[in-house]
Write a protein that holds these residues in place. Structure first.
Motif, PDB file in Angstrom:
ATOM      1  N   ARG A 334      -4.740   7.902 -52.553  1.00 36.70           N
ATOM      2  CA  ARG A 334      -4.468   9.323 -52.721  1.00 36.70           C
ATOM      3  C   ARG A 334      -4.607   9.759 -54.176  1.00 36.70           C
ATOM      4  NH1 ARG A 334       0.954  12.167 -51.492  1.00 36.70           N
ATOM      5  NH2 ARG A 334       0.285  14.310 -51.502  1.00 36.70           N
ATOM      6  N   VAL A 363      -0.247  15.094 -42.299  1.00 34.01           N
ATOM      7  CA  VAL A 363       0.037  16.026 -43.396  1.00 34.01           C
ATOM      8  C   VAL A 363      -1.250  16.389 -44.127  1.00 34.01           C
ATOM      9  CG1 VAL A 363       1.339  16.392 -45.530  1.00 34.01           C
ATOM     10  CG2 VAL A 363       2.338  15.020 -43.692  1.00 34.01           C
ATOM     11  N   TRP A 424       2.805  17.192 -55.604  1.00 35.22           N
ATOM     12  CA  TRP A 424       1.874  17.178 -54.473  1.00 35.22           C
ATOM     13  C   TRP A 424       2.586  17.016 -53.125  1.00 35.22           C
ATOM     14  CZ3 TRP A 424       0.401  15.377 -59.224  1.00 35.22           C
ATOM     15  CH2 TRP A 424      -0.733  15.987 -59.768  1.00 35.22           C
ATOM     16  N   SER A 425       3.857  17.368 -53.088  1.00 38.27           N
ATOM     17  CA  SER A 425       4.587  17.357 -51.814  1.00 38.27           C
ATOM     18  C   SER A 425       4.426  18.719 -51.156  1.00 38.27           C
ATOM     19  CB  SER A 425       6.086  17.126 -52.031  1.00 38.27           C
ATOM     20  OG  SER A 425       6.285  15.834 -52.521  1.00 38.27           O
ATOM     21  N   VAL A 426       4.295  18.700 -49.841  1.00 38.12           N
ATOM     22  CA  VAL A 426       4.188  19.959 -49.106  1.00 38.12           C
ATOM     23  C   VAL A 426       5.576  20.613 -49.074  1.00 38.12           C
ATOM     24  CG1 VAL A 426       3.633  20.989 -46.877  1.00 38.12           C
ATOM     25  CG2 VAL A 426       2.274  19.075 -47.730  1.00 38.12           C
ATOM     26  N   GLY A 431       8.899  15.836 -46.239  1.00 33.40           N
ATOM     27  CA  GLY A 431       9.081  14.677 -47.113  1.00 33.40           C
ATOM     28  C   GLY A 431       7.904  13.732 -46.927  1.00 33.40           C
ATOM     29  N   GLU A 432       8.108  12.471 -47.291  1.00 34.35           N
ATOM     30  CA  GLU A 432       7.038  11.472 -47.127  1.00 34.35           C
ATOM     31  C   GLU A 432       6.985  11.079 -45.653  1.00 34.35           C
ATOM     32  OE1 GLU A 432       4.587  10.200 -48.939  1.00 34.35           O
ATOM     33  OE2 GLU A 432       5.151  11.710 -50.415  1.00 34.35           O
ATOM     34  N   PHE A 433       5.978  11.566 -44.971  1.00 32.93           N
ATOM     35  CA  PHE A 433       5.903  11.359 -43.527  1.00 32.93           C
ATOM     36  C   PHE A 433       5.959   9.873 -43.173  1.00 32.93           C
ATOM     37  CE2 PHE A 433       3.999  10.718 -39.461  1.00 32.93           C
ATOM     38  CZ  PHE A 433       4.410  11.804 -38.712  1.00 32.93           C
ATOM     39  N   GLY A 434       5.120   9.082 -43.860  1.00 27.53           N
ATOM     40  CA  GLY A 434       5.029   7.653 -43.540  1.00 27.53           C
ATOM     41  C   GLY A 434       6.368   6.943 -43.724  1.00 27.53           C
TER      42      GLY A 434
HETATM   43  O1  URA Z   1       4.620  16.373 -48.477  1.00 28.03           O
HETATM   44  C1  URA Z   1       3.838  15.430 -48.271  1.00 28.03           C
HETATM   45  C2  URA Z   1       2.588  15.380 -48.904  1.00 28.03           C
HETATM   46  C3  URA Z   1       1.770  14.334 -48.608  1.00 28.03           C
HETATM   47  N1  URA Z   1       2.184  13.379 -47.752  1.00 28.03           N
HETATM   48  C4  URA Z   1       3.370  13.412 -47.131  1.00 28.03           C
HETATM   49  O2  URA Z   1       3.713  12.546 -46.325  1.00 28.03           O
HETATM   50  N2  URA Z   1       4.166  14.463 -47.404  1.00 28.03           N
END
Ligand code: URA
Ligand code: PRP
Length: 439
Positions: A334, A363, A424-426, A431-434
């Motif tokens: 990324r 995302v 760069w977070s939405v 949050g961090e989806f993964g």
């Molecule tokens: O907010 C974000 C941005 C990128 N990837 C994610 O998992 N969340």
């Protein structure tokens, strides 16, 4: 004065499609206050309000005699020029200006003048019968019913008519008993079942309901802007099930197992929405009753490609819908803090250039990852128009990036977020989806 739209659109390319809201409820239920509160909260948008009362029909001489003797039923749907109301709403929906009649309650007739209503982002139409008329209901994007106890409404009606309409208590009660209550029982009360939202509105104002309604409208307006610009963007229909699932995903208190459960539910809907865009062939079958059924056959030549790692969370939904489907993988490093993204790994079906590709990544943020993954597919010979990118949430920068760079790639999302932040977070995001799906 309406504030200008924040996103510029080529003039003449697309017209403004306003968000239409109907607000119904019995007499003196608080409809106007609900509308005022919505308008106050949406002060930065262009909002116009229409009243069903402006569309009372011109009375014929016999009806006029009845009206003057307080013997005409103004609470019945036939008292309205429904076709004219419908036409006005349709024109506003097409982004055109309309001239609204001005009705004079004292003379029971229309004034010579009209009121010009210009195109707006949001159009609110209020009136006791707004949800009771099917043709009007069909025009609405959101249907609200203001629910107030009968005795509270009667008390308010007496107070209002005596104070501001020069009536005496006995005549108000007489009219209420003869016309207002029967019309409520026959048309207005039953129309409650058509509402998307029923707002209890008793002695104090229901601030929570107004907050929910205006948040939903804001969400839809953001979506409308982008959908108007990009024909290759599709946002799945938002209903209160979808909103409920998103509320759980976005809540930082949500447990890992709930996050997985609701993400999987949305993934399944997304995959079905994606499959709906594939071509089909007519197919005729014979049913167990011996009858012919003219249907369609699912497309062949399809595969999935997931972007590692979060995209792999969408594979199960794809496999549930398409048994035995081939699924390839792409790993993108990324883009963070100025470092450009690289393809680290890819494993794709050998014949991918002949297939439709459902590209899976929950995302869409800056759009860098998605663009890189799409470019890999194009380099492998996949046709741009055969790529469908599926994501649970999409931020506007990513939408602009992908939809502009690849106008024939179909982007399907279940919600559009507000923005991305400096990390760069939405935003508001999940949050961090993964991390939340796999922990
Ligand atoms: O907010 C974000 C941005 C990128 N990837 C994610 O998992 N969340
Ligand atoms: O649009 P972008 O700004 O490029 O961001 C989107 C990417 O971010 C997430 O992956 P992430 O880098 O968090 O990796 P992960 O899937 O391994 O958690 C997401 O799954 C996308 O691949």
């Amino acid at each position: 004065m309406c504030s200008p739209s924040t996103i510029s659109v080529v003039p003449g390319d697309v017209c403004r499609h306003p968000f239409l809201i109907g607000v119904a409820g019995g007499t003196a239920s608080g409809k106007t206050t609900v509308c005022d509160r919505i308008m106050q909260r949406l002060h930065d948008q262009c909002v116009v309000m229409l009243s069903q009362d402006s569309f009372y029909r011109t009375l014929n001489p016999d009806e006029m005699v009845l009206a003057k003797a307080s013997n005409y039923n103004f609470d019945h749907p036939d008292a309205l020029d429904r076709q004219e109301l419908l036409k006005c709403l349709q024109l506003l929906k097409e982004g055109r200006s309309v001239d609204i009649p001005i009705y004079d309650f004292a003379s029971h007739s229309r004034a010579k003048e009209t009121r010009r209503v210009d195109p707006a982002d949001v159009v609110i139409v209020e009136g006791i019968l707004v949800l009771a008329m099917e043709e009007i209901r069909e025009q609405l994007n959101m249907k609200i019913y203001v629910d107030t106890d009968d005795d509270v409404r009667l008390a308010r009606r007496i107070q209002r008519d005596v104070a501001s309409r020069g009536r005496d208590v006995a005549s108000v009660i007489e009219q209420y008993t003869r016309f207002v209550k029967p019309a409520f029982d026959t048309f207005i009360g039953p129309s409650r079942r058509h509402a998307d939202i029923i707002v209890p509105w008793q002695s104090s104002e229901n601030i929570v309901a107004i907050d929910l309604i205006t948040e939903h409208i804001r969400l839809k307006l953001r979506q409308h802007d982008l959908i108007r610009i990009y024909r290759n963007l599709e946002v799945m229909p938002s209903n209160f099930q979808m909103r409920g699932m998103h509320t759980i995903l976005r809540d930082r208190e949500t447990s890992n197992s709930d996050f997985v459960f609701y993400a999987d539910r949305i993934n399944r809907l997304l995959v079905e929405a994606g499959l709906g865009h594939l071509p089909f062939q007519e197919k005729i079958v014979t049913t167990p009753t011996g009858e012919r059924y003219v249907g369609v056959e699912f497309a062949r030549g399809l595969c999935g490609v997931s972007v590692i790692r979060s995209g792999e969370a969408m594979e199960a939904a794809l496999r549930e819908c398409c048994q035995g489907i081939k699924i390839g993988k792409i790993l993108v490093h990324r883009w963070v803090h100025g470092k450009s993204e690289d393809i680290i790994y890819e494993k794709l079906p050998a014949d991918i250039s002949r297939r439709y590709v459902l590209l899976l990544d929950p995302v869409l943020g800056t759009g860098n990852t998605a663009c890189k993954a799409i470019q890999v597919l194009l380099d492998k010979g996949v046709q741009e128009s055969k790529i469908l990118f599926l994501c649970i949430i999409a931020a506007p920068p990513g939408i602009h990036r992908v939809c502009q760079a690849y106008p024939r790639v179909k982007v399907i999302t279940s919600e559009i977020d507000t923005s991305i932040d400096e990390n760069w977070s939405v935003v508001p995001g999940v949050g961090e989806f993964g991390d939340r799906y796999y922990c």
